[in-house]
Design a protein around this motif. Sequence first.
Motif, PDB file in Angstrom:
ATOM      1  N   UNK A  90      38.316 -30.079 -21.093  1.00 48.62           N
ATOM      2  CA  UNK A  90      37.503 -30.373 -19.914  1.00 48.62           C
ATOM      3  C   UNK A  90      36.141 -29.711 -20.027  1.00 48.62           C
ATOM      4  N   UNK A 106      33.695 -30.719 -12.681  1.00 40.85           N
ATOM      5  CA  UNK A 106      34.385 -31.072 -13.916  1.00 40.85           C
ATOM      6  C   UNK A 106      34.249 -32.544 -14.266  1.00 40.85           C
ATOM      7  N   UNK A 107      34.271 -32.809 -15.572  1.00 38.48           N
ATOM      8  CA  UNK A 107      34.445 -34.169 -16.048  1.00 38.48           C
ATOM      9  C   UNK A 107      35.924 -34.526 -16.052  1.00 38.48           C
ATOM     10  N   UNK A 108      36.236 -35.750 -16.481  1.00 36.75           N
ATOM     11  CA  UNK A 108      37.624 -36.204 -16.470  1.00 36.75           C
ATOM     12  C   UNK A 108      38.393 -35.804 -17.723  1.00 36.75           C
TER      13      UNK A 108
ATOM     14  N   UNK B  42      42.126 -37.650 -13.926  1.00 39.76           N
ATOM     15  CA  UNK B  42      40.798 -37.247 -13.475  1.00 39.76           C
ATOM     16  C   UNK B  42      40.635 -35.749 -13.657  1.00 39.76           C
ATOM     17  N   UNK B  43      39.376 -35.302 -13.660  1.00 39.34           N
ATOM     18  CA  UNK B  43      39.133 -33.868 -13.725  1.00 39.34           C
ATOM     19  C   UNK B  43      39.332 -33.214 -12.376  1.00 39.34           C
TER      20      UNK B  43
END
Lengths: 115, 113
Positions: A90, A106-108, B42-43
């Motif tokens: 992440x 955060x990104x995915x 997802x984050x």
Amino acid sequence: ETGVTQTPRHLVMGMTNKKSLKCEQHLGHNAMYWYKQSAKKPLELMFVYNFKEQTENNSVPSRFSPECPNSSHLFLHLHTLQPEDSALYLCASSQRLGGGDQPQHFGDGTRLSIL
Amino acid sequence: DQQVKQNSPSLSVQEGRISILNCDYTNSMFDYFLWYKKYPAEGPTFLISISSIKDKNEDGRFTVFLNKSAKHLSLHIVPSQPGDSAVYFCAAKIGGATNKLIFGTGTLLAVQP
């Protein structure tokens, strides 16, 4: 929220391959981070960059090599990885360091599998 | 040695009732505590935070309580909604010119309609 974009979303590689993970943030933030999340374990901080300068390396093996060419982009170069490196990676960004009132976004993530 | 612990891996609550997620920590140097929510694929998404000098912070349906003497914090969601079903991570920030977060292992909340 698409403020932090990570590519690729999934990556399968052999132990002798070289690949790179990419992260881009569109939030105007100055700090960027790499985290690793292994199965059944909490997120672990790997690297921190502030204004393109690395400020923290959390005892990460040298087979992981980060690069931050500017405040919007962060890369994680991978080479000679081990099966135990399979995890979710992440990327995150925040406006600045030191501010608990400046949460990390955060990104995915990239799901990495090492064969 | 885990500095941030979420001892309940999962929690199931009826829609409309209160959800209480708990988190314990060991390091007295933490100066901020944060809660993140994560949906599958997802984050994590930031939810709410609290400074170590406060004991309560509220944002809509979400309230975080901090008990420094017990080194314990909790997230209250009321009323709970099916869309709240996700994994909730507690995180703590070490004081100083760093933004290093220590995360717990997460609690999976399931809100039943």
